[in-house]
Design a protein around this motif. Structure first.
Motif, short mmCIF file in Angstrom:
data_model
loop_
_atom_site.label_atom_id
_atom_site.label_comp_id
_atom_site.label_asym_id
_atom_site.label_seq_id
_atom_site.Cartn_x
_atom_site.Cartn_y
_atom_site.Cartn_z
N GLY A 61 0.89 -1.09 -0.05
CA GLY A 61 -0.14 0.14 -0.01
C GLY A 61 0.91 1.29 -0.05
N THR A 62 0.09 2.19 -0.10
CA THR A 62 0.98 3.61 -0.38
C THR A 62 0.55 4.62 0.77
N PHE A 63 1.43 5.15 1.20
CA PHE A 63 1.09 6.22 2.36
C PHE A 63 2.04 7.48 1.97
N ASN A 64 1.01 8.48 2.14
CA ASN A 64 1.50 9.84 1.37
C ASN A 64 0.97 10.98 2.06
N ILE A 65 1.81 11.93 2.44
CA ILE A 65 1.25 13.18 3.12
C ILE A 65 1.72 14.33 2.38
N ASP A 66 0.92 15.05 1.70
CA ASP A 66 1.43 16.24 1.03
C ASP A 66 0.82 17.55 1.76
N LEU A 67 1.81 18.58 1.76
CA LEU A 67 1.46 19.85 2.42
C LEU A 67 2.00 21.03 1.78
N SER A 68 0.85 22.28 1.83
CA SER A 68 0.96 23.13 1.34
C SER A 68 0.83 24.34 2.22
N LEU A 69 1.85 25.46 2.17
CA LEU A 69 1.70 26.80 2.94
C LEU A 69 1.73 27.87 2.28
N SER A 70 1.06 28.95 2.30
CA SER A 70 1.02 30.02 1.64
C SER A 70 0.81 31.36 2.36
N ARG A 71 1.47 32.41 1.96
CA ARG A 71 1.22 33.56 2.73
C ARG A 71 1.30 34.98 1.60
N ARG A 72 0.19 35.72 1.78
CA ARG A 72 0.21 36.69 1.10
C ARG A 72 0.28 37.92 1.63
N PHE A 73 1.17 38.89 1.01
CA PHE A 73 1.37 40.21 1.40
C PHE A 73 0.73 41.11 0.69
N ARG A 74 0.23 42.13 1.12
CA ARG A 74 -0.47 43.29 0.29
C ARG A 74 0.58 44.47 0.46
N PHE A 75 0.73 44.99 -0.70
CA PHE A 75 1.21 46.59 -0.58
C PHE A 75 0.45 47.52 -0.86
N ALA A 76 -0.40 47.46 -1.48
CA ALA A 76 -1.53 48.42 -1.91
C ALA A 76 -2.65 47.78 -2.26
N GLU A 77 -3.69 48.66 -2.66
CA GLU A 77 -5.07 48.05 -2.93
C GLU A 77 -5.10 46.96 -3.88
#
Length: 73
Positions: free
Chosen positions: A6-22
């Motif tokens: 059998g297969t055992f797999n863990i995927d992870l994603s992290l993201s961050r958004r920085f705003r500078f203006a509108e």
């Protein structure tokens, strides 16, 4: 008829958004595939007339990291 492991797999994603203006922003993203680096083996050989029949000779991909940077304007 041959059954593989059998297969055992863990995927992870992290993201961050920085705003500078509108309307302007930067997004930084980090993604990991097979985070724990667990060995996932392919199916065994299914030819019965060869010497290495029913043996597993290859594994699937190892841990992969991916970084991304996105500029929105």
């Amino acid at each position: 008829i041959l059954d593989g492991p059998g297969t055992f797999n863990i995927d992870l994603s992290l993201s961050r958004r920085f705003r500078f203006a509108e309307r302007q922003a930067v997004q930084f993203r980090w993604e990991s595939f097979n985070l724990l680096n667990h060995s996932n083996f392919n199916l065994p050989e299914n030819q019965v007339d060869v010497l290495n029949s029913a043996t597993i000779t290859q594994a699937k991909t190892q841990r992969v990291f991916q970084f991304g940077l996105r500029l929105e304007f």
